[in-house]
Scaffold this motif. Structure first.
Motif, PDB file in Angstrom:
ATOM      1  N   VAL A  62      -3.750   3.872  -1.170  1.00  0.00           N
ATOM      2  CA  VAL A  62      -3.670   3.290  -2.509  1.00  0.00           C
ATOM      3  C   VAL A  62      -3.137   1.867  -2.365  1.00  0.00           C
ATOM      4  O   VAL A  62      -2.107   1.653  -1.717  1.00  0.00           O
ATOM      5  N   ALA A 112     -11.098  10.765  -5.020  1.00  0.00           N
ATOM      6  CA  ALA A 112      -9.744  10.588  -4.511  1.00  0.00           C
ATOM      7  C   ALA A 112      -9.264  11.888  -3.891  1.00  0.00           C
ATOM      8  O   ALA A 112      -9.440  12.973  -4.457  1.00  0.00           O
ATOM      9  N   ILE A 159      -1.948   8.746  -1.689  1.00  0.00           N
ATOM     10  CA  ILE A 159      -1.918   9.866  -2.643  1.00  0.00           C
ATOM     11  C   ILE A 159      -1.181  11.031  -1.993  1.00  0.00           C
ATOM     12  O   ILE A 159      -1.552  11.501  -0.916  1.00  0.00           O
ATOM     13  N   VAL A 179       1.710   9.171  -6.434  1.00  0.00           N
ATOM     14  CA  VAL A 179       1.813   8.184  -5.352  1.00  0.00           C
ATOM     15  C   VAL A 179       3.296   7.990  -5.035  1.00  0.00           C
ATOM     16  O   VAL A 179       4.095   7.718  -5.940  1.00  0.00           O
ATOM     17  N   VAL A 193      -6.885   9.426 -11.918  1.00  0.00           N
ATOM     18  CA  VAL A 193      -8.021   9.327 -10.997  1.00  0.00           C
ATOM     19  C   VAL A 193      -9.216  10.146 -11.498  1.00  0.00           C
ATOM     20  O   VAL A 193     -10.088  10.538 -10.720  1.00  0.00           O
ATOM     21  N   VAL A 211      -3.735   0.450  -9.960  1.00  0.00           N
ATOM     22  CA  VAL A 211      -3.823   0.438  -8.507  1.00  0.00           C
ATOM     23  C   VAL A 211      -5.299   0.576  -8.115  1.00  0.00           C
ATOM     24  O   VAL A 211      -6.158   0.828  -8.956  1.00  0.00           O
ATOM     25  N   GLU A 212      -5.557   0.412  -6.828  1.00  0.00           N
ATOM     26  CA  GLU A 212      -6.934   0.536  -6.329  1.00  0.00           C
ATOM     27  C   GLU A 212      -7.025   1.674  -5.325  1.00  0.00           C
ATOM     28  O   GLU A 212      -6.179   1.792  -4.431  1.00  0.00           O
ATOM     29  N   ILE A 213      -8.052   2.515  -5.486  1.00  0.00           N
ATOM     30  CA  ILE A 213      -8.295   3.626  -4.564  1.00  0.00           C
ATOM     31  C   ILE A 213      -9.789   3.648  -4.229  1.00  0.00           C
ATOM     32  O   ILE A 213     -10.622   3.756  -5.141  1.00  0.00           O
ATOM     33  N   LYS A 252       0.815  -1.205   0.000  1.00  0.00           N
ATOM     34  CA  LYS A 252       0.000   0.000   0.000  1.00  0.00           C
ATOM     35  C   LYS A 252       0.854   1.263   0.000  1.00  0.00           C
ATOM     36  O   LYS A 252       2.013   1.264   0.409  1.00  0.00           O
TER      37      LYS A 252
END
Length: 367
Positions: free
Chosen positions: A331, A325, A251, A280, A320, A298-300, A248
């Motif tokens: 992240v 976000a 941002i 990031v 994004v 990536v995942e947010i 992880k």
């Protein structure tokens, strides 16, 4: 352990309960009665001391590492069981092997001769076709002669081989693996009166797919599957075995860019419309692969965001646009949505390399 500022830049979370679950599920699915936990390369990037201690509490007493430094780290951290070094140790380190009760692999006759009569615990590697280390199994009489000769000069407690394509389902690879097992069984039977306690040929995939095809040793060396990853991307793992690692970051900055603007080194990404970009603070110096430039994701907050531009040494940029976000939001770089195996498949490597490549400057947090 680490300051909050370190944790909120880039960090790895390791689920020790998942490691234990993976171990138990694997053990139920193999014929072998004992598991040797392979914790080399800092437990494939997961943290060797923490993983080994958790497994020791579950009754695991056999461990394998790559080198003497890894072995001594385990021993001085309270690991009591058998620790096998799978590779080379310089001859001048013989005294350390004895002092720390560590078992050394004998790579061939020449190496065995150099390390002889020093009181070392040892196991002979047998080369059944990988052509990496070991006595040549195509000459079983010679293997028997050397094993018997040096059983008098070492505290010899085992022999082993490595199955190099046991994770591959083609008929050719199945045939080759069966031949490897047969060669090893022949040598094991030739020296069975030595009553060596550790005779093993099954790696992670071998134990899963071939343990019913061999009665030799009753030990499986559990490596990559312990960490919930696949020996090969096409493999199906038993239900419940899952990755134990998540990577992880956060941002650090948000920026709006306009159509036609470029992003990153080399200006490899050109905006085709107005966009919202997040920076990031994780990059290839942390082990995030540069091949993921303009490719990874990536995942947010439950949404997937693609990487735009090249991966930098310390940072990546992600798109994004349309995602809720904010600065400071978490992240996920590696997780359930995008595993190390998935990343490896996308960039043409293996999951092992992805997790082993996460650098030491990324702290590991244990749950």
């Amino acid at each position: 352990m680490y300051s909050d500022s370190h944790l909120k830049r880039s960090w790895v979370e390791v689920d020790l309960r998942q490691i234990i679950d993976n171990y138990k599920i694997y053990k139920r699915n193999v014929k072998s009665c004992k598991i040797m936990a392979v914790v080399k390369a800092d437990a494939y990037g997961h943290g060797s001391v923490q993983i080994a201690n958790a497994l020791q509490l579950e009754g695991v007493s056999l461990f394998a590492v790559s080198n003497i430094e890894e072995a001594i780290e385990l021993r001085t951290s309270g690991i009591k069981g058998e620790i096998l070094i799978l590779g080379y140790t310089p001859t001048e380190c013989a005294e350390k092997l004895v002092k720390n009760n560590i078992t050394q692999t004998l790579l061939d006759e020449s190496y065995a001769r150099m390390m002889a009569d020093k009181g070392i615990k040892a196991q002979f590697a047998i080369d059944t076709g990988m052509n990496r280390i070991g006595l040549d199994a195509d000459n079983p009489e010679y293997c028997e002669e050397i094993i018997r000769k040096y059983s008098e000069q070492y505290e010899l407690n085992g022999i082993f081989t490595h199955l190099c394509v046991s994770d591959t389902d083609s008929e050719e690879c199945k045939c080759f693996t069966k031949q490897q097992i047969e060669k090893f069984e022949d040598i094991a039977k030739r020296v069975e009166n030595l009553k060596l306690p550790y005779v093993h040929c099954m790696n992670s995939a071998g134990g899963l797919f071939y343990s019913t095809k061999s009665n030799i040793g009753g030990i499986a060396r559990l490596g990559i599957i312990l960490y919930g990853l696949k020996p090969d991307y096409t493999n199906e793992l038993p239900d419940g075995i899952k990755p134990a690692l998540k990577w992880k970051s956060v941002i650090a900055m948000l920026k709006k860019i306009h159509v036609g603007e470029t992003i990153g080194y080399g200006r490899t990404y050109i905006a085709e419309h107005d966009m919202k970009i997040a920076t990031v603070p994780t990059g290839y110096a942390d082990g995030y692969r540069r091949e993921l430039s303009n490719t990874g994701r990536v995942e947010i907050n439950g949404s997937v965001a693609p990487i735009v531009g090249r991966v930098c040494m310390d940072q990546i940029m992600i798109d994004v646009t349309g995602i809720d976000a904010n600065c400071g939001d978490e992240v996920t770089l590696i997780g359930d949505f995008y595993t190390a195996d998935d990343i490896a498949q996308d960039i043409g490597t293996i999951g092992y390399e992805i997790v082993c490549g996460i650098s030491k400057r990324v702290p590991r947090i244990y749950k």
